[in-house]
Design a protein around this motif. Sequence first.
Motif, short mmCIF file in Angstrom:
data_model
loop_
_atom_site.label_atom_id
_atom_site.label_comp_id
_atom_site.label_asym_id
_atom_site.label_seq_id
_atom_site.Cartn_x
_atom_site.Cartn_y
_atom_site.Cartn_z
N GLN A 13 122.20 161.96 78.48
CA GLN A 13 122.82 160.52 78.51
C GLN A 13 123.47 160.25 77.27
O GLN A 13 124.69 159.73 77.40
N GLU A 17 127.53 159.74 77.69
CA GLU A 17 127.78 158.25 78.00
C GLU A 17 129.24 157.79 77.43
O GLU A 17 129.98 157.40 78.00
N SER A 24 127.03 160.08 84.43
CA SER A 24 126.44 160.00 85.77
C SER A 24 126.65 161.53 86.32
O SER A 24 125.83 161.81 86.98
N SER A 41 116.42 155.61 90.08
CA SER A 41 116.64 154.38 89.01
C SER A 41 116.36 155.03 87.50
O SER A 41 116.74 154.04 86.56
N ASP A 43 118.27 156.98 86.02
CA ASP A 43 119.59 157.20 85.75
C ASP A 43 120.07 155.62 84.91
O ASP A 43 120.50 155.76 84.04
N VAL A 44 119.67 154.62 85.73
CA VAL A 44 120.17 153.54 85.14
C VAL A 44 118.93 153.08 83.79
O VAL A 44 119.60 152.48 83.08
N HIS A 47 120.61 154.58 80.93
CA HIS A 47 121.76 153.58 80.51
C HIS A 47 121.27 152.54 79.62
O HIS A 47 121.79 152.05 78.71
N ASP A 103 130.63 150.87 95.46
CA ASP A 103 129.31 151.52 95.40
C ASP A 103 128.90 151.72 96.97
O ASP A 103 128.21 152.64 97.39
N THR A 201 127.26 147.42 82.11
CA THR A 201 126.07 148.21 81.92
C THR A 201 124.75 147.26 82.12
O THR A 201 123.60 147.43 82.60
N ALA A 204 123.94 146.22 85.71
CA ALA A 204 123.48 147.13 86.30
C ALA A 204 121.78 147.45 85.87
O ALA A 204 120.81 147.57 86.74
N VAL A 205 121.59 147.50 84.86
CA VAL A 205 119.90 147.46 84.18
C VAL A 205 119.32 146.49 84.66
O VAL A 205 118.21 146.35 85.33
N ASP A 208 118.18 147.02 88.41
CA ASP A 208 117.18 148.03 88.72
C ASP A 208 116.25 147.69 87.85
O ASP A 208 115.30 148.53 88.06
#
Length: 267
Positions: A13, A17, A24, A41, A43-44, A47, A103, A201, A204-205, A208
């Motif tokens: 990552q 990134e 991703s 989750s 993946d996030v 991040h 998405d 980002t 998104a965090v 999730d």
Amino acid sequence: MTVTHSLILGIIQALTEFLPVSSSAHLNVFPWLLGWDMPESFDVALHLGTLLAIGVFFFKDWIKLISAGFRKVVKKEDSTDGKIFWYLVIATIPAGILSLLLDKVSDWIIGDNLNLEMALIAVALIVLGIVLYIVDKNAKSQKKYEDITLKQSILIGISQAIAAAFPGVSRSGITMTVARSQKIDRESAARFSFLLATPITFAAVLVDLGEFVFNTAFFVGVFASFILGLFIIKFLLDYLKKGSFKIFAVYRIILGIIITAVILFRV
């Protein structure tokens, strides 16, 4: 998800990134190749580590940007930092809305078809690799970070929504490509791309956050992506003062070809 797997994915990552090669894509491809079971989750979660890296690396920049943005509204004080702050805010709004829409489209197209997802990743890696190379090679570096306009900010912001929806495109890759097409120099393109990625980002965090499993593997992965991410940001900004995006474009194409070959071999 073992601690070893988490550590390796955290390193992947961090390495991918900020470079224009799509984190991703790598976080989808490596578990697929190696037969690892990675929760969606996670993946996030990884991040989160690179988000912390951006926050720490650009901490002083964000303090100046926020402060100048506040003064621009309250005291009508014009400055480069104040201008860039509001450009970032304005560019994030359409990007956020478009990300949610795209998405859903991406989920509808791909569904649970893993081979289709890998094929689309391979295509995205190759196509954007070629586009990145051509644009970067032919674009002149006439504008610096402080010369970025509102129109350019919005174009760059909207472009990152495509990357958020389709693995393999690369958020940094597409935003830097669009920035270079606007004759923004490479280092400035990377800096603006990193700052622009921060609010998306972060959102998104937050979305999730409730799905995160706060165990040893989680913290190992996040810590690895955070620490190594700091070094990768500095490396890329220093490298782009003189280097081009050619090496990343070539890597994308080679990886896309390898993924395609694996798909065909496994069929």
